[in-house]
Design an enzyme around this catalytic site. Structure first.
Site, PDB file in Angstrom:
ATOM      1  N   ARG A 147       5.106 -13.764   9.164  1.00 15.63           N
ATOM      2  CA  ARG A 147       5.755 -12.262   9.158  1.00 15.63           C
ATOM      3  C   ARG A 147       6.926 -12.066  10.068  1.00 15.63           C
ATOM      4  NH1 ARG A 147       1.853  -7.570  10.625  1.00 15.63           N
ATOM      5  NH2 ARG A 147       3.671  -6.580  10.285  1.00 15.63           N
ATOM      6  N   GLU A 152       0.999  -0.956  -0.077  1.00 20.02           N
ATOM      7  CA  GLU A 152       0.133   0.002  -0.051  1.00 20.02           C
ATOM      8  C   GLU A 152       0.669   1.126  -0.031  1.00 20.02           C
ATOM      9  OE1 GLU A 152      -3.676  -0.227   2.805  1.00 20.02           O
ATOM     10  OE2 GLU A 152      -2.312  -1.815   3.543  1.00 20.02           O
ATOM     11  N   LYS A 160       2.641   1.893  10.662  1.00 16.65           N
ATOM     12  CA  LYS A 160       2.656   3.130   9.936  1.00 16.65           C
ATOM     13  C   LYS A 160       1.931   4.061  10.904  1.00 16.65           C
ATOM     14  CE  LYS A 160       2.084   0.705   5.531  1.00 16.65           C
ATOM     15  NZ  LYS A 160       1.209   0.398   4.304  1.00 16.65           N
TER      16      LYS A 160
END
Length: 774
Positions: free
Chosen positions: A484, A273, A494
């Site tokens: 992950r 993104e 973020k």
């Protein structure tokens, strides 16, 4: 439930299961229901109860069959004794998995599963006899220490459908006939060969890897790991072999078209993104997606998931591509979800027409979470939803929702929502935008992606991924999930990084204390080291949280080979050599760029009567074990061939040592000193920024460790700046991101803040891991 059906326990015992095994089976509703159905079907064919041999095969079918629609087909072959061994059953299960479209070609099935093939005792005897004859000399020499499995394997390779137990019995019989009974010597245990000593690691290769504090042999490269991991991945075009993949009447035709387009090539994508900077976790995703494609001769797309114009900025698009290329990967093509907005909208209309989507007027707050109230508009007429979708921008809170339940129980995910925000690429053309759940799988389909690799948290979306492609009857790729990568002592969210920036705890996304990839690059971490770290972490299903020192160890390995040595002094102490050998001229010292390998060249360093050493390299009153400069304790000056000895000490008004006067002696004429120290002469003044961990606790986001929140855990000493450090003149003109080893101090990288007037260095890592670090 099968467990509640009368006679289920007796039925399972009747086919040969022990009572405990039958009860265990009954606890598994899906298995017990399928097994009961298989047994009932078999009994109808047999006209009587199934014997234990048939019962065992029926149990194996029920427990291993992925698609129950083939149950009746396989039960018939078992009940009619056309499939009589587990070997045949394995082949049968693999066949129906590989041929999902009905009807199954019975003749081809029979040929592949050995139906009707009879292996006679004579054939087995001949095959074993041939193998023993081939290895007779070695058998007579090694006797019963010979690997009998080799004889069995060779016989099995000639007689694929032979019973393994019968082959083993024949091998035992013929070996006994050749060698006779075992003797006492045969029964003695074979002495173990002494273990070879581990060889010294190649200086030019990789050192031993340290994983979670333990030394181990070097991890395979990521490319090798990906090849190994890929063994369980489907081949391009064989998507239907993947567990959970939905097969429709049109699946094989769509896969055929897919192969015609791709030529059987592996295709992956990295789909970030563009609303923030990539972090260390993304490095693993980049390595996996690009690395898997590269390892298999395929291609990888860089596709921006630009479906939320409220949070996207051009700087993020640029930074993402820059980092991908910095890590050493070149995208086959750079695409955007917005490239496909027209097609996605057309498909949304089609989805409504097919009765799989509807317009909903529930507010966003109402449908958040996993257990929202059912939508009262779920069953509205298709024509009504079509009309409303056309004028959706004028309906405020309205959304387009898909009619499905996801794996995590979430019902009817949103496909389109209204956002009155211009898009950076499409401008004002749209004010409704597709969501990730709707967009991602369809973009994968458009680009003919073969392996959609994503982190484990997207597993809950796998069902919607498959469902949507099949609901629209388009090519359906396969989603594969992996664990992950996280690091301790940091945050990568973020939203939280923005809070750190806004609070002044860090300067920006590329502050070297962060673990964004731009920050790590600015700090001086080489791309190769980050890729090596990802390789050592490996491709696992489980989420892994690593200590930062593992990444730092990879950095040291790379920089040890790549960063030339220079001398710098961070806390200078002035030293005057009173008997300097050339009092009115400057000597030039040749200093090797890599002392361990002088073939890599030298640089010149000026040597004058005034030099500067580290304050910590002098003690007026040395403590026990101190080996550096002190009154009565000379030291060597690195690379000069001289040893210096203190003659006098000058102090300031506060009693601090300000300057030393020393004499120098040629090394060969002096007693060998206990230590050699670095120094600079006629140096450049530079700024040095030293970094420690940004957070005090391992898990700053964990309320149990940090009750006041991660902002309260910021380490006040995470940055220290030395504005008047000194470095030798060989670094003059060094460009940003150039890396050096400051001898005895650590690895340092030129920061972009540097100017022609003054260089700025970031300390990348110390020379060794500091066990005392918090």
């Amino acid at each position: 439930m099968a467990a509640d059906e009368p006679g289920a326990l007796e039925l399972f015992v009747s086919i040969g299961l022990s009572e405990s095994k039958a009860r265990e089976t009954l606890r598994n509703q899906a298995l017990s229901a399928l097994l009961r159905e298989a047994v009932v079907q078999a009994q109808e064919i047999l006209g009587s109860a199934a014997d234990k041999t048939v019962g065992t095969l029926l149990y194996n079918v029920a427990s291993r069959l992925k698609d129950p629609k083939h149950l009746g087909f396989l039960v018939e072959y078992i009940a009619t004794k056309k499939i009589v061994t587990d070997l045949q059953l394995n082949a049968a299960l693999e066949y129906v998995k590989s041929h999902p479209v009905e009807p199954i070609d019975a003749a081809d099935f029979a040929r592949e599963c050995g139906v009707g093939v009879i292996v006679t005792p004579e054939q087995i005897e001949e095959a074993v006899e041939a193998s023993i004859s081939k290895h007779k000399a070695q058998l007579l020499s090694e006797r019963y220490r010979f690997n009998m499995g080799l004889l069995m394997g060779e016989a099995r390779s000639k007689l694929k459908w032979a019973d393994g137990k019968i082959i083993k019995n024949e091998v035992d019989l013929q070996v006994l006939h050749l060698l006779g009974p075992k003797t006492e010597a045969d029964l003695e245990k074979k002495s173990k060969a002494p273990k070879a000593r581990a060889t010294e690691p190649d200086k030019k290769g990789k050192a031993a890897v340290v994983e979670n504090g333990d030394a181990c042999q070097e991890t395979k490269s990521l490319m090798e790991q990906l090849r190994g991991e890929a063994l369980k991945f489907h081949k391009p075009g064989e998507n239907y072999k993947t567990e959970g993949y939905v097969v429709t009447p049109n699946t094989m035709n769509l896969l055929k078209q897919h192969l015609e387009i791709t030529g059987g090539q592996v295709r992956t994508r990295f789909p970030p993104e563009p609303n923030g900077i990539l972090h260390i976790g993304h490095a693993k995703a980049i390595n996996f997606n690009f690395g898997f494609a590269k390892a298999n001769g395929g291609i990888c797309f860089l596709r921006y998931d630009d479906t939320n114009p409220e949070k996207e900025e051009e700087k993020y698009f640029t930074a993402i591509r820059d980092i991908v290329e910095w890590l050493g990967y070149t995208p086959y093509a750079v695409t955007h979800a917005s490239d496909y907005f027209d097609q996605l909208y057309t498909w949304a209309v089609d989805l409504i027409r097919r009765g799989h989507a509807y317009i909903c007027h529930q507010k966003v707050e109402e449908i958040k979470g996993h257990n929202p109230p059912p939508s009262p508009w779920r069953d509205r007429p298709v024509e009504e939803s079509l009309l409303l979708f056309e004028v959706l921008p004028f309906h405020g809170e309205a959304t387009l929702r898909m009619k499905l339940v996801m794996e995590d129980g979430k019902m009817d995910p949103v496909a389109y929502r209204i956002k009155y925000t211009p898009h950076h690429r499409t401008g004002d053309k749209w004010c409704i935008y597709p969501t990730y759940d709707y967009t991602h799988c369809l973009c994968d389909s458009i680009e003919n992606i073969t392996h959609s690799l994503c982190t484990k948290e997207f597993q809950a979306r796998r069902s919607s991924y498959f469902w949507l492609c099949n609901a629209l009857d388009v090519y359906c790729p396969v989603q594969w999930e992996y664990g992950r990568l996280n690091l301790l002592y940091t945050v990568v969210s973020k939203r939280k990084i923005i809070r750190l920036v806004d609070s002044g705890a860090v300067r920006d996304w590329d502050d070297p204390r962060l673990f964004t990839l731009t920050a790590l690059r600015r700090r001086g971490f080489p791309a190769e080291a980050i890729n090596n770290f990802c390789a050592r972490v490996g491709v696992t299903v489980a989420q892994c949280t690593m200590e930062p020192h593992m990444l730092e160890a990879c950095v040291r390995e790379v920089l040890n080979e790549q960063a030339p040595r220079v001398m710098a002094v961070l806390e200078p102490l002035c030293v005057t050599i009173v008997n300097f050998p050339a009092p009115h001229k400057t000597l030039e010292i040749d200093v090797p760029n890599f002392p361990a390998d002088e073939t890599k060249g030298f640089h010149k360093v000026p040597f004058q009567p005034t030099i500067y050493i580290e304050q910590s390299d002098f003690r007026e009153v040395p403590e026990k074990g101190y080996k550096r400069l002190a009154p009565g304790q000379p030291v060597g000056l690195r690379h000069t061939g001289y040893v210096i000895a203190v003659q006098s000490i000058t102090k300031d008004t506060n009693g601090r040592v300000k300057e030393l006067e020393v004499t120098c002696t040629k090394s060969e004429a002096a007693e060998k000193p206990k230590a050699f120290i670095h120094w600079v002469s006629n140096p450049l003044v530079c700024e040095v920024r030293q970094y420690e961990r940004l957070f005090l606790h391992k898990n700053p986001e964990d309320p149990a460790e940090v009750p006041q929140g991660f902002l309260s855990d910021v380490n006040p000493n995470s940055l220290s700046v030395i504005e008047e450090a000194l470095v030798d003149r060989s670094v003059c003109g060094a460009k940003p991101f150039t890396k050096f080893q400051f001898e005895r101090l650590g690895y340092f990288s030129v920061d972009p803040d540097s100017t022609g007037a003054k260089l700025v260095f970031n300390r990348t890592v110390t020379l060794k891991e500091d066990p005392g670090k918090v």
